[in-house]
Design a protein around this motif. Structure first.
Motif, PDB file in Angstrom:
ATOM      1  N   VAL A 283       0.844  -1.195   0.000  1.00 26.88           N
ATOM      2  CA  VAL A 283       0.000   0.000   0.000  1.00 26.88           C
ATOM      3  C   VAL A 283       0.877   1.242   0.000  1.00 26.88           C
ATOM      4  O   VAL A 283       1.805   1.370   0.813  1.00 26.88           O
ATOM      5  N   THR A 284       0.599   2.157  -0.928  1.00 24.51           N
ATOM      6  CA  THR A 284       1.348   3.427  -0.987  1.00 24.51           C
ATOM      7  C   THR A 284       0.600   4.573  -0.328  1.00 24.51           C
ATOM      8  O   THR A 284       1.214   5.551   0.109  1.00 24.51           O
ATOM      9  N   GLY A 285      -0.706   4.486  -0.255  1.00 24.89           N
ATOM     10  CA  GLY A 285      -1.475   5.565   0.349  1.00 24.89           C
ATOM     11  C   GLY A 285      -2.955   5.283   0.322  1.00 24.89           C
ATOM     12  O   GLY A 285      -3.426   4.336  -0.314  1.00 24.89           O
ATOM     13  N   VAL A 286      -3.710   6.124   1.042  1.00 24.45           N
ATOM     14  CA  VAL A 286      -5.168   6.007   1.129  1.00 24.45           C
ATOM     15  C   VAL A 286      -5.781   7.363   0.827  1.00 24.45           C
ATOM     16  O   VAL A 286      -5.345   8.385   1.371  1.00 24.45           O
ATOM     17  N   ARG A 287      -6.796   7.391  -0.074  1.00 20.90           N
ATOM     18  CA  ARG A 287      -7.476   8.637  -0.424  1.00 20.90           C
ATOM     19  C   ARG A 287      -8.966   8.500  -0.133  1.00 20.90           C
ATOM     20  O   ARG A 287      -9.558   7.437  -0.353  1.00 20.90           O
ATOM     21  N   LEU A 288      -9.558   9.592   0.318  1.00 23.77           N
ATOM     22  CA  LEU A 288     -10.990   9.640   0.571  1.00 23.77           C
ATOM     23  C   LEU A 288     -11.652  10.441  -0.533  1.00 23.77           C
ATOM     24  O   LEU A 288     -11.275  11.597  -0.783  1.00 23.77           O
ATOM     25  N   VAL A 289     -12.619   9.833  -1.201  1.00 20.28           N
ATOM     26  CA  VAL A 289     -13.329  10.479  -2.300  1.00 20.28           C
ATOM     27  C   VAL A 289     -14.823  10.374  -2.039  1.00 20.28           C
ATOM     28  O   VAL A 289     -15.314   9.327  -1.578  1.00 20.28           O
TER      29      VAL A 289
END
Length: 772
Positions: A283-289
């Protein structure tokens, strides 16, 4: 387990058959009727009835005397009479202006019997068949019987009895009756001979097979039956394999095929699973959309996905569920949160995008309860924290379900959210419960050189007449400690949830004495306690009791009892006040593997002949070490002290040794030894216990049967005596815990690690209980 579900049988198989028979018969009969001119009926006669009431026929006819008779009404009459299922043949003949209804009744089933039935319970099968329309006194329908035969065969297949045959014999008897006999040739169950996993490179085949419930035949598979093939079990095992890979970064793992082959003699089964592992992803990152209601920071705090770690499907699922639950606490019952991984195959990296659609805010119109055939509605509803006609709150609904589960009356509690037709902002909640037996019968049996054979038994009902009240009776027949205790608890003595408990008891004790003389200490008494909930998980108890202790004067009485009797009299009254606190957070009462249990109880006798304080505290915690291993640690401390210038009363002493204390040492044999040789306990007590639970080889993931290794330490000391590690007693050994068909059983065998020559040793102990 029911061999087949009656509702499925009747709704899916039987009713369409009956309708089809009626329709075909009606169509076959219609061409035979001659077209006639309509006329007014002068009379209606019914012929051929043997058992059926004539009123049943007349009620089904669409015409009456004086009505106009037509061909259309005749066809409708035939359809209606066939639809009753009572008649094998029906026809209508016209004699002048008279309609003659001629019927041929179906035979009635006189008896249903089974030959060769072993796998299923006969009474359960009889009930299931009767619910489906095949039973004593019901009309015989060949189509229903044939379909029942096929369904029974399918149920045999689900239990790996592939060679099972079911033959139905219909035997006519007098008065138009028949006997229905199902003859079963069950044969032997097919066993899994081989399981192969093809394509696995990252993990060894043996380690993957260890994750599965299905297994090849072993020395305990006669009990677990995990060597019997089941499609449902195989699908569950495939999902386990999938989760194993997905939780270790293998995002593109796939199961290409799962082939099952059976030998010609239908006795051996081979399973071959072909997998494609793919590459691991980090995992490189988490985004909230999407729309997070302007509370993005609140949602971000719930993210448990860590950049730099392997992609773990379980963690992603936990995060999306936490998001959905948080939306629910704001009233958004239909919020959707999707996790969309953005994969970079070249670098083996993935970015997790969490997309949220809160939908609309709603409130709860009505809460329905279903499935409680015994428990009263109010017993369940008083545990609800979500109220009707209030905003939907996911946290309160979850808490309501948990509180209903903690009652202990139900196997399962589920909550369904249903939209209200015609509205956009209302929902109905449906609480569905599956009841279970709430009574229990507990039996304990020990054998020792001092007590010989001793029986401990208790019978209780946690939900008397569905009221939620507790009623219990406990009996102990030990030679050294007999007791009869009656208890009742009303958990909602007040509408605010304050409980009330009443205990009435009569106890006698005769401490171990080397002289073996017959003396005893008798204590009749009673107590009332109230429990006040201070939070959803914490309850504080307080109460008052009254009891009298009589010390017998027979020869051989221990010096400590004789001295107390001489100084303060043979009869001693006490009025103890009690206050306590308890919290139980274990994941299971029968087979816990995680969570903790805590309690503290303080007792103060402020009036009467006896003045003392007595404190007892316990802390117990379970740790999940590995999927199949768990560790339990338990600590218990008891402390008593005399008040008002008097010593701590000897008959209030703590005891140690045996079940629930330091195993291997005989029950109640630890502590102070009187000069007469009697074991009289003491005013101080310490118990330390550890148990390491591990699976029984060959049982797979079955948690109902577990081995454990234990180590115990503890002792009992008199008031004012110095407590040292040198005075501790300790033991270790092995045991078996089994949630058996007759109830939970626990047995242990061990050796003393630290003892004194005066100690009494009891290496083997066990306890068993059952439910009704």
């Amino acid at each position: 387990m029911l061999p087949f579900a009656p509702d499925r049988f009747s709704d899916r198989l039987f009713r369409p058959a009956a309708v089809a028979v009626a329709a075909v018969a009606a169509l076959a009969a219609a061409p035979a009727a001659q077209a006639i001119e309509p006329f007014a009926l002068a009379d209606i006669r019914v012929e051929g009835l043997q058992r059926t009431d004539p009123g049943t026929v007349f009620a089904a006819l669409p015409f009456r005397i004086g009505d106009t008779y037509t061909d259309e009404k005749a066809a409708a009459a035939l359809r209606a009479l066939f639809a009753t299922g009572l008649f094998k043949d029906v026809r209508i003949e016209i004699e002048g202006r008279v309609a003659v209804v001629i019927v041929e009744e179906r035979p009635v089933i006189e008896a249903v019997s089974f030959v060769g039935l072993k796998e299923f319970d006969k009474d359960t099968l009889v009930k299931s068949l009767k619910d489906a329309g095949i039973g004593e006194g019901l009309p015989f329908d060949k189509a229903l019987v044939d379909r029942a035969e096929q369904e029974i065969k399918r149920q045999y297949l689900s239990r790996s009895l592939y060679g099972a045959e079911v033959v139905t014999t219909i035997t006519p008897t007098e008065r138009n009756r028949v006997n229905v006999t199902f003859t079963m040739t069950e044969g032997d169950a097919a066993k899994i001979k081989e399981i192969r996993i093809v394509g696995a490179k990252v993990f060894s085949e043996s380690s993957l097979l260890g994750l599965m419930d299905l297994t090849t035949s072993g020395w305990l598979t006669w009990y677990t039956k995990n060597d019997r093939y089941s499609r449902a079990k195989l699908n569950a095992d495939l999902e386990t394999l999938r989760s194993h890979y997905l939780n270790r970064g293998y995002l593109e793992f796939a199961i290409d095929s799962a082939q099952v082959t059976i030998s010609p003699d239908k006795q051996d089964i081979a399973i071959t699973i072909t997998v494609r592992e793919g590459q691991p992803y980090t995992v490189t990152g988490v985004r909230l959309v999407g729309d997070y209601l302007g509370r993005e920071e609140d949602f971000k705090r719930l993210v448990s996905i860590k950049p730099g770690e392997p992609y773990r499907a379980a963690v992603v699922t936990d995060t999306t569920k936490a998001f959905t639950d948080l939306f629910g606490t704001y009233g958004y019952a239909f919020a959707r949160v999707d996790a969309r991984p953005e994969i970079d195959r070249a670098t083996g990296q993935v970015a997790v995008v969490l997309v949220a659609e809160p939908q609309r805010r709603v409130y709860v119109r009505r809460i329905d309860v279903a499935g409680n055939t015994r428990t009263r509605d109010e017993v369940i509803r008083r545990e609800f924290r979500q109220l009707e006609s209030s905003w939907y709150d996911g946290e309160r609904i979850k808490l309501s379900r948990e509180r209903a589960e903690r009652l202990g009356y139900f196997k399962d509690v589920t909550v369904d959210t249903n939209e209200v037709a015609g509205t956009a902002d209302q929902v109905d909640l449906a609480f569905n419960v599956t009841e279970k037996p709430t009574g229990s019968l507990m039996l304990g049996l020990t054998f020792s050189s001092a007590d010989r054979l001793a029986l401990t038994a208790s019978i209780r009902q946690d939900n008397v007449f569905g009221s939620g009240n507790y009623l219990g009776l406990e009996v102990n027949t030990s030679r050294t400690a007999k007791s009869l205790v009656f208890s009742t608890v009303d958990p909602y003595f007040t509408v605010d949830g304050i409980s009330r408990a009443i205990d009435l008891y009569y106890r006698t004790s005769r401490p171990y004495n080397s002289l073996g003389d017959q003396y005893q200490i008798a204590t009749p008494g009673g107590a009332v306690r109230f429990g006040v909930p201070f939070s959803e998980y914490d309850t504080v108890f307080f109460g008052i009791g009254a009891e009298q202790t009589r010390i017998g004067a027979n020869t051989g009485i221990p010096n400590s009892y004789f001295d107390y009797r001489y100084r303060y009299g043979a009869n001693s009254t006490a009025f103890p006040l009690t206050i306590g606190w308890a919290r139980d957070q274990r994941d299971s009462v029968l087979s816990p593997s995680a969570g903790k249990y805590q309690r503290v109880n303080f007792e103060w006798s402020f009036a009467g002949d006896v003045r003392y304080t007595r404190t007892n505290a316990q802390y117990q915690q379970f740790f999940q070490l590995w999927p199949k291993f768990s560790l339990m640690v338990n600590a218990e401390v008891g402390w008593g002290a005399g008040q008002g210038g008097r010593p701590y009363p000897v008959f209030k002493n703590f005891y140690g040794g045996g079940l629930g204390s330091v195993r291997v040492f005989e029950q109640n044999s630890l502590g102070v030894i009187d000069p007469t040789g009697a074991y009289v306990g003491g005013a101080r007590k310490i118990n330390l216990n550890t148990e390491l639970y591990l699976p029984v080889p060959g049982t797979g993931n079955d948690k109902s049967l577990r081995l454990f290794a234990f180590a115990d330490a503890g002792n009992v000391w008199r008031e004012g005596e110095r407590i040292t590690t040198d005075s501790l007693r300790s033991s270790a050994g092995l045991g078996l815990s089994w949630v058996s068909p007759v109830g939970p059983l626990k047995m242990s065998w061990g050796v003393p690690l630290k003892k004194q020559p005066t100690d009494r040793i009891q290496r083997f102990q066990f306890q068993i209980g059952t439910a009704f």
